[in-house]
Design an enzyme around this catalytic site. Structure first.
Site, mmCIF file in Angstrom:
data_model
loop_
_atom_site.group_PDB
_atom_site.id
_atom_site.type_symbol
_atom_site.label_atom_id
_atom_site.label_comp_id
_atom_site.label_asym_id
_atom_site.label_seq_id
_atom_site.Cartn_x
_atom_site.Cartn_y
_atom_site.Cartn_z
ATOM 1 N N HIS A 501 1.085 -3.176 7.654
ATOM 2 C CA HIS A 501 2.088 -2.217 8.542
ATOM 3 C C HIS A 501 3.472 -3.040 9.126
ATOM 4 C CE1 HIS A 501 -1.341 0.717 8.294
ATOM 5 N NE2 HIS A 501 -0.796 0.512 7.282
HETATM 6 C C1 LIG Z 1 -3.563 -1.977 1.173
HETATM 7 C C2 LIG Z 1 -2.430 -1.195 1.796
HETATM 8 C C3 LIG Z 1 -2.868 0.161 2.398
HETATM 9 C C4 LIG Z 1 -1.780 0.896 2.951
HETATM 10 N N1 LIG Z 1 -2.281 2.111 3.409
HETATM 11 C C5 LIG Z 1 -1.226 2.758 3.958
HETATM 12 C C6 LIG Z 1 -1.674 3.958 4.805
HETATM 13 O O1 LIG Z 1 -2.844 4.624 4.741
HETATM 14 N N2 LIG Z 1 -0.880 4.871 5.372
HETATM 15 C C7 LIG Z 1 0.379 4.454 5.329
HETATM 16 O O2 LIG Z 1 1.258 5.213 5.928
HETATM 17 N N3 LIG Z 1 0.946 3.228 5.022
HETATM 18 C C8 LIG Z 1 -0.025 2.393 4.340
HETATM 19 N N4 LIG Z 1 0.352 1.163 3.708
HETATM 20 C C9 LIG Z 1 1.819 0.837 3.974
HETATM 21 C C10 LIG Z 1 2.486 1.255 2.848
HETATM 22 O O3 LIG Z 1 2.276 0.920 1.651
HETATM 23 C C11 LIG Z 1 4.195 1.070 2.958
HETATM 24 O O4 LIG Z 1 4.392 1.572 4.294
HETATM 25 C C12 LIG Z 1 4.955 1.927 1.893
HETATM 26 O O5 LIG Z 1 4.308 1.893 0.483
HETATM 27 C C13 LIG Z 1 6.345 1.185 1.727
HETATM 28 O O6 LIG Z 1 7.168 1.917 0.996
HETATM 29 P P1 LIG Z 1 8.673 0.996 0.677
HETATM 30 O O7 LIG Z 1 8.981 2.051 -0.497
HETATM 31 O O8 LIG Z 1 9.406 0.873 1.958
HETATM 32 O O9 LIG Z 1 8.083 -0.522 0.153
HETATM 33 P P2 LIG Z 1 7.285 -0.868 -1.252
HETATM 34 O O10 LIG Z 1 6.380 0.268 -1.679
HETATM 35 O O11 LIG Z 1 6.890 -2.298 -0.942
HETATM 36 O O12 LIG Z 1 8.368 -0.977 -2.507
HETATM 37 C C14 LIG Z 1 9.453 -1.787 -2.373
HETATM 38 C C15 LIG Z 1 9.547 -2.018 -3.834
HETATM 39 O O13 LIG Z 1 10.803 -3.079 -4.032
HETATM 40 C C16 LIG Z 1 10.435 -3.802 -5.174
HETATM 41 N N5 LIG Z 1 11.310 -4.952 -4.852
HETATM 42 C C17 LIG Z 1 11.034 -6.021 -3.599
HETATM 43 N N6 LIG Z 1 12.276 -6.865 -3.804
HETATM 44 C C18 LIG Z 1 12.943 -6.659 -4.857
HETATM 45 C C19 LIG Z 1 13.911 -7.225 -5.523
HETATM 46 N N7 LIG Z 1 14.429 -8.595 -5.139
HETATM 47 N N8 LIG Z 1 14.248 -6.819 -6.813
HETATM 48 C C20 LIG Z 1 13.887 -5.515 -7.365
HETATM 49 N N9 LIG Z 1 12.898 -5.046 -6.594
HETATM 50 C C21 LIG Z 1 12.299 -5.348 -5.663
HETATM 51 C C22 LIG Z 1 8.978 -4.292 -4.955
HETATM 52 O O14 LIG Z 1 8.763 -4.849 -6.134
HETATM 53 C C23 LIG Z 1 8.561 -2.837 -4.558
HETATM 54 O O15 LIG Z 1 7.992 -2.167 -5.630
HETATM 55 C C24 LIG Z 1 -0.484 0.464 3.122
HETATM 56 C C25 LIG Z 1 -0.061 -0.791 2.642
HETATM 57 C C26 LIG Z 1 -1.046 -1.509 1.955
HETATM 58 C C27 LIG Z 1 -0.677 -2.866 1.429
#
Ligand SMILES: Cc1cc2nc3c(=O)[nH]c(=O)nc-3n(C[C@H](O)[C@H](O)[C@H](O)COP(=O)(O)OP(=O)(O)OC[C@H]3O[C@@H](n4cnc5c(N)ncnc54)[C@H](O)[C@@H]3O)c2cc1C
Ligand code: SF4
Lengths: 571, 257
Positions: A501
């Protein structure tokens, strides 16, 4: 030399929740979008063999490949930052769905207090309550303005839950009812009610019942299969971009999703971006993708890293406090739990779900009086049941050796007979906790790594010391043969603490001097760049971040559509 | 195709017996004592069966996974002995040795994990603060080999015997010293405690990981702690007041037959 591709209206970097929501909203509105994702394409059929604790939890099958890229970390500015070489703390996503595939699904809203934290704290406790060094600021938006976006995210994801009086008002109830209550949750419920609190079942992205969302996506109910946190859901029951927003975007025919595409740079002149450079990770070919609007949705770390490495926005300087990119990096506190051990009681702890739990709202945000304490904000106090997988769960009473006959005996004895009352505590920003570019280490493409300078502050530690008394009191009210508490929050340890987080670094606000993006997550310095994710949070609350991140993504999608029409800054 | 045919001609009968015969290790159909089966600690009475290609005898099918892809026989035995002290057999149930934990470790060290395939391995390498996580250039497979050699070297120094020849209490003494990491270094800058931590983690994994990885023999690790394995649903059990004991199932059961 990179091959220049035809220009598109919008390019999105990263296909997790943030990128997926933007893609689905824009393509539904008829806008052509290119989605670039460094990892592979993932679907539910990938998860037939997903009940494999070793592969997914301990060998991090779904997570970012650290041999390609990691972060460096240090506890303070005097130390030399070193790379996180193997997994411990942050298990960052990779592939379509991002961390939204292996998350738990605990889906909260932040409090009205969160969005106006500075104003409300000073109003109630005076101007000196926020101590020097803490860069706490309002978000530039109110809870009431956020409410419709939360509603949208919850309906899309089918969040299961019950209304909580102490939290921000809801226009609609949760789209599905709360998850089941297990015996340990009932124990917590009874004890906290006895103590005068008002427990509620945690809002969950693991569906409590079959559900069809407004986009027409139908999903099955959760089976409490216990392979949830760290795993993908083989039923499609867990809300995940790959079973919600990404297929919706694909169906429009307007999403050009390119996997194995690692973006290395945003091309820009400091005032505007013209596109991005990416590498096909399989062939090694380099491409330039021009676009009218560039959306960066690559999680906190890379969101910050992209801006700094591409020279966009003003880098934060911890010595002067000026600049905003990298500022207000926050985490959360998780020490302070009290563990109950039972000698002759066994629970069905092998079953569970990622967002199965029960919690009390009384110690969150400013829902209790902070006059006599040395911290602000609070913690969610909770009992969860994720399913105790056997490699990861070997809790033994203090004093038990960590191996040998006694360890074996105790770890097996308590395998189904122990559970903690836990906290999830807020983390306040401090001028010395920040993100910048590492001077030494690089990724597999030669791009400098992100450097994290972070440690828990006095405020964070005080919060834990207060909350541990509450978890202890609740544990004693439940009653057990033996109770142990984790009394203090130690130093931040990049391989031990566990929670993904992370927040801040590209924070939102009303003032370009103290924030990097406006409340549509549009960059003040480059209006055709939108930086989407929890990187926009000016501080971290005591709730899981994705509900708020999702809501902000819907708002950003709205802003992008307006910008495509007007070409003007939205604020 | 052509390659495959050629290969098959070289070994016309792929059975182990014939292979051993051709490679000169057998005399009149018996394995030369101490060469293979003996080194692996097999019961000498079973040697005959082994040579007779036991996989197809009426004795039933033997697990082909119980074979080495990384260790030498001696390294395998040292690993068996050390892991058994970490997770010993007792009245609750089998220990690491019976659970095939050493087979599990052998397979892990031969896997991409053994060569740190998913770790950040670019330099420079510096001594970390305790909060910064390991900063090691050495690969896990090499560290493990050094660790096993270290167990023997240290046992020789302390008791004039190799690790497997020590009494259980002496083995514990050696392991405690390894855990503390003060006695000596495996190589410059490499503490025995780093090796011990990996050994301990691998032992727990080998007890409880899905049996397809080679350990947790017949799911006995799971049975000991009433863990039902990898079933598809606990929607019923989870709301029960009483503990519901279920027979474990492994990923094999997800294969559809
Ligand atoms: C084990 C675990 C449990 C969790 N449980 C919860 C929960 O219960 N409740 C909650 O609210 N949150 C939870 N979280 C947090 C939640 O997963 C994240 O807040 C959320 O998924 C983030 O979404 P995002 O789209 O910002 O980033 P991400 O899901 O990380 O997506 C970013 C994407 O960008 C891609 N990327 C990165 N750099 C590049 C690049 N240079 N070029 C191309 N692509 C790239 C990555 O591959 C990824 O697919 C948890 C996280 C984990 C790891
Ligand atoms: S616990 Fe529920 S939501 Fe989570 S993976 Fe299992 S079935 Fe899916």
């Amino acid at each position: 030399m990179s091959k220049k591709l035809p220009k598109v209206p919008v390019v999105i970097v990263g296909m997790g929740w943030a990128g997926g929501i933007i893609a689905s909203e824009l393509t539904k509105a008829g806008i052509e979008v290119v989605g670039l994702e460094r990892g592979k394409e993932r679907q539910v059929k990938d998860f037939l063999m997903v009940h494999d604790e070793l592969r997914y939890q301990h060998r991090e099958d779904l997570m970012q490949d650290l041999s390609k890229e990691t972060i460096t970390s240090r506890n303070n500015g005097k130390m030399k930052a070193l790379p996180m070489r193997e997994y411990g703390t942050f298990i960052v996503g990779d592939g379509t769905g991002g961390a939204g595939t292996h998350w738990n699904g605990q889906t909260y809203r932040f409090l009205p207090y969160d969005f106006e934290i500075k104003t409300m704290t000073e109003k109630r406790y005076g101007p000196n309550k926020i101590k020097p060094g803490y860069t706490i600021q309002d978000w530039g938006i109110t809870y009431d303005e956020m409410e419709p976006y939360y509603d949208k995210f919850e309906k899309m994801a089918g969040i299961s839950g019950e209304t909580v009086e102490l939290y921000g008002p809801r226009k609609n109830p949760y789209p599905t009812g709360p998850m089941v209550k297990t015996p340990i949750m009932e124990d917590f419920e009874k004890a906290t009610k006895n103590l005068g609190y008002t427990p509620y079942v945690m809002p969950s992205g693991n569906l409590s019942e079959p559900y069809t969302n407004p986009d027409g996506i139908s999903r099955a109910a959760c089976q409490y299969c216990a392979y949830c946190e760290n795993f993908g859901c083989e039923y499609g029951a867990k809300a995940d971009p790959i079973v919600t927003v990404i297929p919706v975007a694909k169906q429009t025919g307007k999403l050009d999703l390119r996997t194995h595409s690692n973006v290395t740079k945003i091309i820009n002149d400091g005032k505007k971006a013209s596109g991005v450079i990416y590498v096909n990770t399989i062939t090694g070919e380099e491409f330039e993708q021009p676009a009218d609007v560039v959306v960066i949705a690559s999680y906190v770390f890379n969101n910050v890293r992209f801006l700094l490495n591409s020279g966009l926005g003003k880098p934060y300087d911890p010595t002067t406090g000026t600049g905003s990119v990298g500022k207000n990096y926050c985490y959360q506190v998780t020490a302070g739990s009290s563990i109950l051990f039972f000698n002759d009681k066994q629970f069905n702890l092998y079953g569970g779900a990622g967002a199965l739990g029960i919690e009390i709202p009384e110690f969150t945000g400013d829902n209790f009086d902070h006059t006599d304490v040395n911290f602000i904000h609070g913690a969610g106090i909770r009992v969860t049941q994720y399913g105790n997988r056997p490699i990861a769960n070997n809790t033994v009473p203090k004093g038990t050796p960590s191996w040998g006959a006694e360890f074996k005996k105790q770890s097996i004895k308590y395998a189904n007979s122990s559970f903690p009352v836990k906290i999830q505590g807020a983390s306040m920003p401090h001028e010395q906790n920040y993100l910048d570019i590492d001077p030494t280490y690089k990724d597999a493409y030669g791009v400098p790594l992100l450097r994290m300078t972070f440690d828990y502050t006095d405020q964070d530690k005080e919060l834990v010391s207060y909350m541990v008394k509450v978890t202890r009191k609740i544990a004693e009210e439940i009653g057990a043969d033996h109770i142990e508490s984790i009394e203090t929050q130690g130093e931040f340890n990049v391989n031990k603490d566990s929670n993904t987080h992370n927040t801040g670094g590209v924070i939102m606000g009303a003032d370009p001097e103290t924030s990097a993006v406006n409340t549509y997550l549009q960059m003040w310095d480059a209006p055709n760049v939108f930086v989407v994710g929890s990187s926009a949070f000016p501080h971290n609350s005591c709730f899981n971040p994705t509900g708020t991140l999702g809501a902000l993504s819907y708002r950003a999608a709205e802003g992008i559509q307006t910008y495509l029409k007007t070409g003007e800054p939205l604020v | 195709m052509a390659d495959k045919d050629k290969h098959q001609k070289q070994v016309p009968d792929g059975s182990r017996r014939n292979f051993l015969k051709n490679s000169g290790l057998t005399v009149g159909g018996l394995v030369v004592g101490g060469t293979i089966a003996g080194l692996l600690g097999a019961n000498p009475e079973n040697n005959n069966q082994g040579v007779k290609n036991s996989e197809t005898t009426s004795q039933g099918y033997k697990n082909p996974n119980e074979a080495l892809m990384f260790f030498t026989p001696a390294q395998y035995q040292t690993t068996q002995a050390a892991t058994e002290r970490i997770f010993p057999k007792d009245e609750i149930g089998p220990g690491a040795k019976e659970l095939n934990v050493a087979i599990y470790i052998d397979h892990q060290l031969a896997s991409p994990w053994g060569i740190n395939a998913k770790n950040y391995m670019l330099g420079p390498f510096y001594e970390p603060a305790p909060t910064q996580g390991p900063q090691l250039r050495i690969l896990r497979k090499d560290m493990f080999r050094l660790g096993l050699q270290g167990l023997d070297d240290y046992s020789q120094k302390k008791y004039q015997k190799v690790f497997t020849e020590l009494e259980a209490e002496e083995q514990d003494e050696v392991l405690v010293d390894f855990e503390e990491g003060e006695a000596f270094q495996l190589t410059a800058g490499l503490s025995t405690s780093v090796f011990f931590t990996i050994l301990k983690t691998l032992t727990i994994e080998g007890v409880y990981a899905d049996p397809m990885y080679g350990g947790n023999k017949e799911m006995q690790g799971w049975k000991m702690r009433n863990y039902p394995g990898t079933r598809m649903s606990y929607a019923q059990e989870i709301v029960e007041e009483k503990f519901v004991k279920l027979n474990p199932e492994s990923l094999r059961s997800h294969m559809g037959q």
